[in-house]
Design a protein around this motif. Structure first.
Motif, PDB file in Angstrom:
ATOM      1  N   VAL A  70      47.078  34.898  53.630  1.00 53.28           N
ATOM      2  CA  VAL A  70      48.318  34.116  53.507  1.00 53.28           C
ATOM      3  C   VAL A  70      48.140  32.725  54.108  1.00 53.28           C
ATOM      4  N   GLY A  71      47.902  32.649  55.409  1.00 59.17           N
ATOM      5  CA  GLY A  71      47.625  31.376  56.063  1.00 59.17           C
ATOM      6  C   GLY A  71      48.523  30.237  55.613  1.00 59.17           C
ATOM      7  N   ARG A  72      47.880  29.121  55.256  1.00 55.59           N
ATOM      8  CA  ARG A  72      48.623  27.907  54.881  1.00 55.59           C
ATOM      9  C   ARG A  72      49.372  28.045  53.561  1.00 55.59           C
ATOM     10  N   HIS A  73      49.165  29.151  52.865  1.00 53.39           N
ATOM     11  CA  HIS A  73      49.847  29.364  51.578  1.00 53.39           C
ATOM     12  C   HIS A  73      51.202  30.047  51.742  1.00 53.39           C
ATOM     13  N   LEU A  74      51.619  30.310  52.978  1.00 57.62           N
ATOM     14  CA  LEU A  74      52.871  31.011  53.206  1.00 57.62           C
ATOM     15  C   LEU A  74      54.072  30.352  52.542  1.00 57.62           C
ATOM     16  N   PRO A  75      54.285  29.038  52.659  1.00 60.85           N
ATOM     17  CA  PRO A  75      55.463  28.444  52.003  1.00 60.85           C
ATOM     18  C   PRO A  75      55.483  28.690  50.491  1.00 60.85           C
ATOM     19  N   LYS A  76      54.336  28.558  49.852  1.00 62.09           N
ATOM     20  CA  LYS A  76      54.265  28.792  48.398  1.00 62.09           C
ATOM     21  C   LYS A  76      54.599  30.240  48.070  1.00 62.09           C
ATOM     22  N   ILE A  77      53.999  31.185  48.804  1.00 62.13           N
ATOM     23  CA  ILE A  77      54.221  32.608  48.539  1.00 62.13           C
ATOM     24  C   ILE A  77      55.664  32.986  48.796  1.00 62.13           C
ATOM     25  N   ARG A  78      56.189  32.485  49.903  1.00 65.86           N
ATOM     26  CA  ARG A  78      57.584  32.776  50.244  1.00 65.86           C
ATOM     27  C   ARG A  78      58.525  32.246  49.164  1.00 65.86           C
ATOM     28  N   GLY A  79      58.241  31.051  48.642  1.00 64.14           N
ATOM     29  CA  GLY A  79      59.068  30.484  47.583  1.00 64.14           C
ATOM     30  C   GLY A  79      59.032  31.316  46.319  1.00 64.14           C
ATOM     31  N   VAL A  80      57.853  31.830  45.957  1.00 70.61           N
ATOM     32  CA  VAL A  80      57.719  32.662  44.758  1.00 70.61           C
ATOM     33  C   VAL A  80      58.514  33.958  44.918  1.00 70.61           C
ATOM     34  N   ILE A  81      58.366  34.608  46.054  1.00 74.18           N
ATOM     35  CA  ILE A  81      59.059  35.878  46.283  1.00 74.18           C
ATOM     36  C   ILE A  81      60.569  35.669  46.321  1.00 74.18           C
ATOM     37  N   ASP A  82      60.995  34.583  46.939  1.00 74.99           N
ATOM     38  CA  ASP A  82      62.430  34.291  46.997  1.00 74.99           C
ATOM     39  C   ASP A  82      62.993  34.018  45.606  1.00 74.99           C
ATOM     40  N   ALA A  83      62.235  33.277  44.783  1.00 73.98           N
ATOM     41  CA  ALA A  83      62.697  32.970  43.423  1.00 73.98           C
ATOM     42  C   ALA A  83      62.811  34.231  42.572  1.00 73.98           C
ATOM     43  N   LEU A  84      61.999  35.250  42.885  1.00 71.51           N
ATOM     44  CA  LEU A  84      62.071  36.511  42.153  1.00 71.51           C
ATOM     45  C   LEU A  84      63.137  37.450  42.719  1.00 71.51           C
ATOM     46  N   GLY A  85      63.824  37.017  43.775  1.00 66.89           N
ATOM     47  CA  GLY A  85      64.876  37.830  44.373  1.00 66.89           C
ATOM     48  C   GLY A  85      64.359  39.046  45.126  1.00 66.89           C
ATOM     49  N   LEU A  86      63.138  38.943  45.699  1.00 67.49           N
ATOM     50  CA  LEU A  86      62.500  40.089  46.329  1.00 67.49           C
ATOM     51  C   LEU A  86      62.289  39.922  47.836  1.00 67.49           C
ATOM     52  N   THR A  87      62.849  38.879  48.409  1.00 67.50           N
ATOM     53  CA  THR A  87      62.609  38.606  49.828  1.00 67.50           C
ATOM     54  C   THR A  87      63.025  39.776  50.714  1.00 67.50           C
ATOM     55  N   ASP A  88      64.130  40.437  50.404  1.00 68.30           N
ATOM     56  CA  ASP A  88      64.619  41.537  51.239  1.00 68.30           C
ATOM     57  C   ASP A  88      63.716  42.764  51.174  1.00 68.30           C
ATOM     58  N   GLN A  89      62.791  42.793  50.217  1.00 72.52           N
ATOM     59  CA  GLN A  89      61.891  43.942  50.062  1.00 72.52           C
ATOM     60  C   GLN A  89      60.481  43.636  50.566  1.00 72.52           C
ATOM     61  N   ALA A  90      60.324  42.497  51.225  1.00 76.79           N
ATOM     62  CA  ALA A  90      58.996  42.066  51.663  1.00 76.79           C
ATOM     63  C   ALA A  90      58.903  42.036  53.177  1.00 76.79           C
ATOM     64  N   VAL A  91      57.725  42.380  53.679  1.00 81.02           N
ATOM     65  CA  VAL A  91      57.448  42.403  55.115  1.00 81.02           C
ATOM     66  C   VAL A  91      56.241  41.521  55.396  1.00 81.02           C
ATOM     67  N   TYR A  92      56.323  40.766  56.488  1.00 76.66           N
ATOM     68  CA  TYR A  92      55.235  39.888  56.933  1.00 76.66           C
ATOM     69  C   TYR A  92      54.527  40.548  58.109  1.00 76.66           C
ATOM     70  N   VAL A  93      53.180  40.622  58.043  1.00 78.43           N
ATOM     71  CA  VAL A  93      52.390  41.210  59.133  1.00 78.43           C
ATOM     72  C   VAL A  93      51.295  40.220  59.519  1.00 78.43           C
ATOM     73  N   GLU A  94      51.185  39.977  60.800  1.00 73.56           N
ATOM     74  CA  GLU A  94      50.203  39.012  61.336  1.00 73.56           C
ATOM     75  C   GLU A  94      49.340  39.698  62.379  1.00 73.56           C
ATOM     76  N   ARG A  95      48.026  39.549  62.259  1.00 73.65           N
ATOM     77  CA  ARG A  95      47.053  40.093  63.213  1.00 73.65           C
ATOM     78  C   ARG A  95      47.313  41.573  63.508  1.00 73.65           C
ATOM     79  N   ALA A  96      47.354  42.355  62.440  1.00 73.23           N
ATOM     80  CA  ALA A  96      47.655  43.787  62.568  1.00 73.23           C
ATOM     81  C   ALA A  96      46.672  44.483  63.491  1.00 73.23           C
ATOM     82  N   THR A  97      47.177  45.344  64.337  1.00 71.26           N
ATOM     83  CA  THR A  97      46.473  46.217  65.282  1.00 71.26           C
ATOM     84  C   THR A  97      45.993  45.493  66.535  1.00 71.26           C
TER      85      THR A  97
END
Length: 248
Positions: free
Chosen positions: A189-216
């Motif tokens: 994801v990295g620096r592409h987060l704004p683009k990805i977030r915009g795509v998911i939001d435009a598809l109306g799926l933001t409430d079904q998405a989870v963000y995970v950073e440095r898992a474990t």
């Protein structure tokens, strides 16, 4: 020879040659390494691993407590560049040094974050060496399964399909792939987060998405995508499932 691994290409080779082990060390927590990986690393006289643009090696940091004090380390420093040639040259040089050790009859354990054959750096060495040397691959826990576990988010059940996408994909392709998918894991994801977030939001799926950073890791972050920070590190992922809970 160390033995005790699975898979790989067993090209004909002189018995005097060493074996190259591509060892997945998992997503970050040292205790998520497999027992097989740990045993091989502990016995290794030669350990190889990549670094990125002179930075510390994440794979090395996961396995550091298992590497013997007398082990030779082959460090492959991969430049940070959009051009492919500098990275290819780094892997060429690393493969040559590994080949020298193998020709001396030494086994080489190459460390790889996650799983060697799932977006793993080891596959570039495999392509360069597997036709001349015996290569064994030890699978590791992937970042996708680690993130799903830490988020408490089952990804696929019954006949559902899981789609894995790299974050650097163009916006239009991301939109089309996510729109036609059932469950999605978006890596790098990295620096592409704004683009990805915009795509998911435009598809109306933001409430079904989870963000995970440095898992474990100790600094792990797990949040609904709507609450994710503005900036994301490279080791971050977005998980998305559609519809009702498929495991019920």
């Amino acid at each position: 020879m160390m033995g005790d691994a699975i898979g790989g290409a067993n090209a004909p080779h002189p018995p005097s040659q060493g074996v190259l082990y591509g060892v997945g060390v998992g997503p970050g927590a040292p205790d998520l390494m497999t027992l097989r990986a740990a045993r091989l690393i502990e016995k290794a006289h030669v350990v190889a691993y990549p670094t990125l643009a002179g930075a510390a090696s994440f794979a090395w940091s996961i396995a550091a407590d298992l590497i013997g004090p007398g082990a030779q380390e082959i460090v492959m420093d991969v430049p940070m560049s959009v051009a492919r040639e500098p990275a290819q040259a780094a892997y060429d040089a690393g493969a040559a040094r590994i080949a020298e050790a193998l020709d001396r009859g030494q086994d080489v354990v190459c460390l790889c974050e996650g799983d060697p054959f799932f977006y793993g750096s080891f596959m570039y060495l495999f392509a360069r060496l597997s036709d001349r040397y015996r290569v064994e691959v030890v699978p590791g826990v992937t970042s996708v399964t680690a993130c799903a576990a830490r988020a408490g988010m089952p990804l696929a059940a019954r006949n559902e399909r899981l789609t894995v996408l790299p974050g650097p994909l163009p916006e239009t392709e991301l939109r089309n792939r996510i729109d036609g998918a059932e469950s999605v894991a978006i890596m790098k994801v990295g620096r592409h987060l704004p683009k990805i977030r915009g795509v998911i939001d435009a598809l109306g799926l933001t409430d079904q998405a989870v963000y995970v950073e440095r898992a474990t890791l100790a600094e792990e972050v797990v949040l609904p995508l709507a609450d994710a920070p503005a900036c994301a590190p490279y080791f971050s992922m977005i998980l998305l499932t559609k519809g009702a809970d498929p495991w019920l």
